[in-house]
Design an enzyme around this catalytic site. Structure first.
Site, PDB file in Angstrom:
ATOM      1  N   HIS A  65      -4.398  27.958 -28.907  1.00 11.20           N
ATOM      2  CA  HIS A  65      -4.665  28.224 -27.499  1.00 11.20           C
ATOM      3  C   HIS A  65      -4.565  26.983 -26.615  1.00 11.20           C
ATOM      4  O   HIS A  65      -4.875  27.048 -25.428  1.00 11.20           O
ATOM      5  CB  HIS A  65      -6.053  28.849 -27.338  1.00 11.20           C
ATOM      6  CG  HIS A  65      -7.156  27.902 -27.672  1.00 11.20           C
ATOM      7  ND1 HIS A  65      -7.420  27.503 -28.957  1.00 11.20           N
ATOM      8  CD2 HIS A  65      -8.037  27.267 -26.887  1.00 11.20           C
ATOM      9  CE1 HIS A  65      -8.429  26.652 -28.942  1.00 11.20           C
ATOM     10  NE2 HIS A  65      -8.828  26.494 -27.698  1.00 11.20           N
ATOM     11  N   HIS A  80      -5.031  24.036 -21.773  1.00  7.83           N
ATOM     12  CA  HIS A  80      -6.020  24.689 -22.631  1.00  7.83           C
ATOM     13  C   HIS A  80      -6.245  26.108 -22.125  1.00  7.83           C
ATOM     14  O   HIS A  80      -6.915  26.324 -21.112  1.00  7.83           O
ATOM     15  CB  HIS A  80      -7.322  23.880 -22.582  1.00  7.83           C
ATOM     16  CG  HIS A  80      -8.339  24.298 -23.577  1.00  7.83           C
ATOM     17  ND1 HIS A  80      -8.950  25.535 -23.554  1.00  7.83           N
ATOM     18  CD2 HIS A  80      -8.862  23.637 -24.628  1.00  7.83           C
ATOM     19  CE1 HIS A  80      -9.824  25.608 -24.542  1.00  7.83           C
ATOM     20  NE2 HIS A  80      -9.784  24.469 -25.211  1.00  7.83           N
TER      21      HIS A  80
END
Length: 156
Positions: A65, A80
């Protein structure tokens, strides 16, 4: 006159569709207090995360992620996706590149499962981790952006 003295403005393109918010509004002190660097966050609404500029993927996170990039101008970035999603297995994210891979602006980096987007508000910080080397001129806070199309940050 003396245009050769003016430093060229550069830009980062939005890595994902969504609305740009200030890091001050991110509910995580690592980002809101700018402990990792400066930048913005996007309340994501897209299913793909794209490279915001040309560079090299320096690191990918096991949970799939987040990634770090080093751009051709030596800017260091972290993107992020979904700081509020805490699935240690990385379910919902597919990493489409490998560490040390050279990418062009617009290269798809992460694919997001639509169900993850339905179930969560994916707050996605885009952080310049060496901000002392660059000056942010415009960060488009409050604007809706289209991944791989809209300008996210202008800097020199």
């Amino acid at each position: 006159m003396f245009s050769f003295l003016k430093k060229k403005h550069e830009q980062l393109i939005a890595p994902i569709d969504g609305k740009v918010i200030s890091l001050d509004d991110v509910d995580d002190p690592i980002f809101s207090k700018r402990k990792m660097g400066d930048g913005v966050a996007i309340v994501a609404s897209g299913l793909y995360v794209y490279a915001p500029a040309d560079g090299q993927i320096a690191v990918t996170i096991e949970r799939k992620h987040a990634f770090g990039m080093v751009l051709e101008n030596e800017m260091e970035l972290i993107v992020h996706v979904g700081i509020n999603v805490n699935d240690p297995s990385g379910n919902g994210f597919t990493m489409l590149v490998k560490e040390h891979e050279t990418v062009k602006q617009g290269t798809p980096i992460i694919k997001i499962d639509p169900q993850l987007l339905t179930d969560n508000e994916l707050i996605t910080p885009v952080i310049i981790t060496n901000p002392h080397c660059f000056t942010i001129l415009n960060n488009h806070i409050g604007e809706a952006v289209v991944g791989n199309e809209s300008i996210l940050i202008e800097y020199r």
